[in-house]
Structure formats: structure tokens, C-alpha cells
Design a protein around this motif. Structure first.
Motif, PDB file in Angstrom:
ATOM      1  N   SER A  90       0.811  -1.220   0.000  1.00 24.47           N
ATOM      2  CA  SER A  90       0.000   0.000   0.000  1.00 24.47           C
ATOM      3  C   SER A  90       0.844   1.271   0.000  1.00 24.47           C
ATOM      4  N   ASP A  91       2.120   1.150   0.150  1.00 29.73           N
ATOM      5  CA  ASP A  91       3.008   2.312   0.065  1.00 29.73           C
ATOM      6  C   ASP A  91       3.386   2.630  -1.379  1.00 29.73           C
ATOM      7  N   THR A  92       2.941   1.825  -2.325  1.00 26.40           N
ATOM      8  CA  THR A  92       3.163   2.116  -3.739  1.00 26.40           C
ATOM      9  C   THR A  92       2.430   3.409  -4.091  1.00 26.40           C
ATOM     10  N   ALA A  93       3.197   4.402  -4.513  1.00 30.43           N
ATOM     11  CA  ALA A  93       2.634   5.738  -4.741  1.00 30.43           C
ATOM     12  C   ALA A  93       3.722   6.617  -5.342  1.00 30.43           C
ATOM     13  N   VAL A  94       3.345   7.848  -5.637  1.00 26.16           N
ATOM     14  CA  VAL A  94       4.322   8.859  -6.061  1.00 26.16           C
ATOM     15  C   VAL A  94       4.612   9.745  -4.852  1.00 26.16           C
ATOM     16  N   TYR A  95       5.892  10.007  -4.624  1.00 28.29           N
ATOM     17  CA  TYR A  95       6.322  10.805  -3.472  1.00 28.29           C
ATOM     18  C   TYR A  95       6.971  12.096  -3.984  1.00 28.29           C
ATOM     19  N   TYR A  96       6.489  13.211  -3.461  1.00 32.43           N
ATOM     20  CA  TYR A  96       6.970  14.524  -3.877  1.00 32.43           C
ATOM     21  C   TYR A  96       7.744  15.192  -2.749  1.00 32.43           C
ATOM     22  N   CYS A  97       8.854  15.796  -3.110  1.00 32.94           N
ATOM     23  CA  CYS A  97       9.658  16.611  -2.193  1.00 32.94           C
ATOM     24  C   CYS A  97       9.468  18.069  -2.586  1.00 32.94           C
ATOM     25  N   LEU A  98       9.098  18.905  -1.650  1.00 34.54           N
ATOM     26  CA  LEU A  98       8.934  20.334  -1.914  1.00 34.54           C
ATOM     27  C   LEU A  98       9.775  21.133  -0.929  1.00 34.54           C
ATOM     28  N   VAL A  99      10.300  22.230  -1.413  1.00 35.76           N
ATOM     29  CA  VAL A  99      11.108  23.106  -0.573  1.00 35.76           C
ATOM     30  C   VAL A  99      10.581  24.520  -0.695  1.00 35.76           C
ATOM     31  N   GLY A 100      10.371  25.168   0.436  1.00 37.82           N
ATOM     32  CA  GLY A 100       9.916  26.545   0.412  1.00 37.82           C
ATOM     33  C   GLY A 100       9.577  27.045   1.798  1.00 37.82           C
ATOM     34  N   ASP A 101       9.425  28.326   1.878  1.00 39.33           N
ATOM     35  CA  ASP A 101       8.955  28.955   3.095  1.00 39.33           C
ATOM     36  C   ASP A 101       7.540  28.437   3.362  1.00 39.33           C
ATOM     37  N   TRP A 102       7.280  27.929   4.542  1.00 41.91           N
ATOM     38  CA  TRP A 102       5.970  27.322   4.802  1.00 41.91           C
ATOM     39  C   TRP A 102       4.831  28.323   4.704  1.00 41.91           C
ATOM     40  N   SER A 103       5.131  29.592   4.692  1.00 48.06           N
ATOM     41  CA  SER A 103       4.085  30.576   4.476  1.00 48.06           C
ATOM     42  C   SER A 103       4.044  31.035   3.023  1.00 48.06           C
ATOM     43  N   ASN A 104       4.878  30.434   2.180  1.00 48.33           N
ATOM     44  CA  ASN A 104       4.928  30.768   0.762  1.00 48.33           C
ATOM     45  C   ASN A 104       3.852  29.990   0.025  1.00 48.33           C
ATOM     46  N   TYR A 105       3.144  30.671  -0.830  1.00 49.02           N
ATOM     47  CA  TYR A 105       2.012  30.025  -1.485  1.00 49.02           C
ATOM     48  C   TYR A 105       2.364  29.426  -2.824  1.00 49.02           C
ATOM     49  N   GLN A 106       3.574  29.608  -3.282  1.00 53.80           N
ATOM     50  CA  GLN A 106       3.894  29.172  -4.633  1.00 53.80           C
ATOM     51  C   GLN A 106       5.041  28.170  -4.621  1.00 53.80           C
ATOM     52  N   LEU A 107       4.796  27.036  -4.002  1.00 55.45           N
ATOM     53  CA  LEU A 107       5.783  25.965  -4.009  1.00 55.45           C
ATOM     54  C   LEU A 107       5.795  25.295  -5.380  1.00 55.45           C
ATOM     55  N   ILE A 108       6.950  24.857  -5.811  1.00 52.17           N
ATOM     56  CA  ILE A 108       7.094  24.210  -7.113  1.00 52.17           C
ATOM     57  C   ILE A 108       7.092  22.700  -6.924  1.00 52.17           C
ATOM     58  N   TRP A 109       6.195  22.032  -7.647  1.00 55.84           N
ATOM     59  CA  TRP A 109       6.100  20.581  -7.587  1.00 55.84           C
ATOM     60  C   TRP A 109       6.842  19.982  -8.778  1.00 55.84           C
ATOM     61  N   GLY A 110       7.767  19.096  -8.511  1.00 47.56           N
ATOM     62  CA  GLY A 110       8.414  18.357  -9.574  1.00 47.56           C
ATOM     63  C   GLY A 110       7.558  17.164  -9.965  1.00 47.56           C
ATOM     64  N   ALA A 111       8.136  16.239 -10.716  1.00 48.46           N
ATOM     65  CA  ALA A 111       7.403  15.058 -11.169  1.00 48.46           C
ATOM     66  C   ALA A 111       7.330  13.988 -10.094  1.00 48.46           C
ATOM     67  N   GLY A 112       8.109  14.114  -9.024  1.00 40.61           N
ATOM     68  CA  GLY A 112       8.058  13.162  -7.926  1.00 40.61           C
ATOM     69  C   GLY A 112       8.801  11.878  -8.210  1.00 40.61           C
ATOM     70  N   THR A 113       8.800  10.983  -7.229  1.00 38.49           N
ATOM     71  CA  THR A 113       9.419   9.666  -7.338  1.00 38.49           C
ATOM     72  C   THR A 113       8.324   8.613  -7.288  1.00 38.49           C
ATOM     73  N   LYS A 114       8.235   7.811  -8.330  1.00 36.53           N
ATOM     74  CA  LYS A 114       7.262   6.728  -8.346  1.00 36.53           C
ATOM     75  C   LYS A 114       7.855   5.522  -7.631  1.00 36.53           C
ATOM     76  N   LEU A 115       7.310   5.182  -6.489  1.00 42.38           N
ATOM     77  CA  LEU A 115       7.795   4.059  -5.681  1.00 42.38           C
ATOM     78  C   LEU A 115       6.887   2.861  -5.886  1.00 42.38           C
ATOM     79  N   ILE A 116       7.475   1.754  -6.280  1.00 45.46           N
ATOM     80  CA  ILE A 116       6.721   0.514  -6.474  1.00 45.46           C
ATOM     81  C   ILE A 116       7.220  -0.511  -5.468  1.00 45.46           C
ATOM     82  N   ILE A 117       6.292  -1.024  -4.667  1.00 47.03           N
ATOM     83  CA  ILE A 117       6.633  -2.041  -3.672  1.00 47.03           C
ATOM     84  C   ILE A 117       6.161  -3.393  -4.203  1.00 47.03           C
ATOM     85  N   LYS A 118       7.065  -4.343  -4.205  1.00 50.31           N
ATOM     86  CA  LYS A 118       6.767  -5.673  -4.727  1.00 50.31           C
ATOM     87  C   LYS A 118       6.590  -6.671  -3.572  1.00 50.31           C
TER      88      LYS A 118
END
Lengths: 114, 110
Positions: B81-109
Motif C-alpha cells: 500500500s506504500d506504492t505511490a508517487v512521493y513529492y519533495c517540496l522546498v519553500g517557506d511554509w508561508s509561501n504560497y507558490q511551491l514548485i512541484w516536480g514530477a516526484g518519485t514513483k515508488l513501487i513495492i513488490k
């Protein structure tokens, strides 16, 4: 259950038609956002609102408008839909005054413009 | 706005510990590091946020070295159930315009 409600869940829309995507939150978060997510890509910010009565443009605002008449509601309007607006739309909210909580997202609206 | 770099995909097996690393070389002083999880046809879900050193909650740990130019999300004893896409974001937590990359697709077998 506290959270964000988006409606409709999905919609097929004829090009040129006007459409409003609805978003309501019950967490009293001050900030709200609209994102679109295209296949295989990350989220891109369309518009945001810091607090009721104010809005701002994100990365991809063209063709979209928003309003924030109160804390809970943040509708997104497509004035004249085009096929390139086919996407999944996510509404989110956050309490920008408190670190550590991140964004809360809705379940999304899948929009197809034909 | 700090840009992040993550692996496009990873796979692992049930019961293993999974570590996903994110690079953010131009992180600013006020920036926080936040990780989200997204399942198909769902909105992203907040996992964990940190500023420096180590943060742990009931689902994950976040390791941030002293220079803060990278971070590692650690998922202990993963399940299918942990199979999912995981996104890392960096920014000021009060900043409204965080940039989302494509993320990491994690597949658990199994």
C-alpha cells in the motif's frame, strides 16, 4: 470528517462552454489553492488566495479565474473552455500561520474538454 | 524558489526500509522541506515536514544534513500500500507558490 470537498468529481465539457469547479473546506484554513495535474507530471499552481477577499495568480493562470468571497469557498471558473484545459484539478488549503501541517487536498475534479 | 531533484522511480520489497533522497542545492534560510504522497486518482497527502536534523512521525522519518542541501525520506517496513508517487517540496511554509516536480514513483513488490 474535516477536509476539502470538490465538485463535480468528473465532467466532460464542450469547448467554448463556461464551467465552475467548486471547492469548499471546513477547516477554517486561511489559504486556498487551485492546481492542475497533467498525466505523469507534478502539480502546477493556477491561482491562490491568502485570505478571504484576496486572490493571486500562480504559474498557469491564463483562462482561469477565481474568487474568495468567504473563508470556506474557492470556486475556479473556466470562462471559455479549450481542449488544453483537459486535466485533473485539485483544490487545496493550508493554515499558513502554522508550520508543520502542509497542504490538505481535495479528491480532484477530472475535466475533459472536447 | 528552490528547485528539487528526485529519482524518477524506485522499487523495493515488502518489509524493507525505503529511503528516497531529494536534492535542493539552492535552499533558502527560511525554507522548510515537505514530503507528500499521492495515490492514483487522489490528491497528494502530507507526510512530513522538517527544517533541520531529523523529524519522525508515525509514518516516516525525515533526515536533513547540516548543510540542508538534500533530504532523505525514510519509510520503515514498507507494504504494498506504500506504492505511490512521493513529492519533495522546498519553500517557506508561508509561501504560497511551491514548485512541484514530477516526484518519485515508488513501487513495492511482494
Amino acid at each position: 470528517i474535516a477536509g476539502i470537498t470538490q465538485a463535480p468529481t468528473s465532467q466532460i465539457l464542450a469547448a467554448g462552454r463556461r464551467m465552475t469547479l467548486r471547492c469548499t473546506q471546513d477547516m477554517r484554513h486561511n489559504a486556498m489553492y487551485w492546481y492542475r495535474q497533467d498525466l505523469g507530471l507534478g502539480l502546477r499552481l493556477i491561482h491562490y488566495s491568502n485570505t478571504a477577499g484576496t486572490t493571486g495568480k500562480g504559474e498557469v493562470p491564463d483562462g482561469y479565474s477565481v474568487s474568495r468571497a468567504n473563508t470556506d469557498d474557492f470556486p475556479l471558473t473556466l470562462a471559455s473552455a479549450v481542449p488544453s484545459q483537459t486535466s485533473v484539478y485539485f483544490c487545496a488549503s493550508s493554515d499558513s500561520n502554522t508550520a508543520g501541517n502542509g497542504y490538505t487536498f481535495g479528491s480532484g475534479t477530472r475535466l475533459t474538454v472536447v | 524558489l528552490a528547485k528539487t531533484t528526485q529519482p524518477i522511480s524506485m522499487d523495493s520489497y515488502e518489509g524493507q526500509e525505503v529511503n528516497i533522497t531529494c536534492s535542493h542545492n539552492n535552499i533558502a534560510t527560511n525554507d522548510y522541506i515537505t514530503w507528500y504522497q499521492q495515490f492514483p486518482s487522489q490528491g497528494p497527502r502530507f507526510i512530513i515536514q522538517g527544517y533541520k536534523t531529523k523529524v519522525t512521525n508515525e509514518v516516516a522519518s525525515l533526515f536533513i544534513p547540516a548543510d540542508r542541501k538534500s533530504s532523505t525520506l525514510s519509510l520503515p517496513r514498507v507494504s504494498l500500500s506504500d506504492t505511490a508517487v512521493y513529492y519533495c517540496l522546498v519553500g517557506d511554509w508561508s509561501n504560497y507558490q511551491l514548485i512541484w516536480g514530477a516526484g518519485t514513483k515508488l513501487i513495492i513488490k511482494p
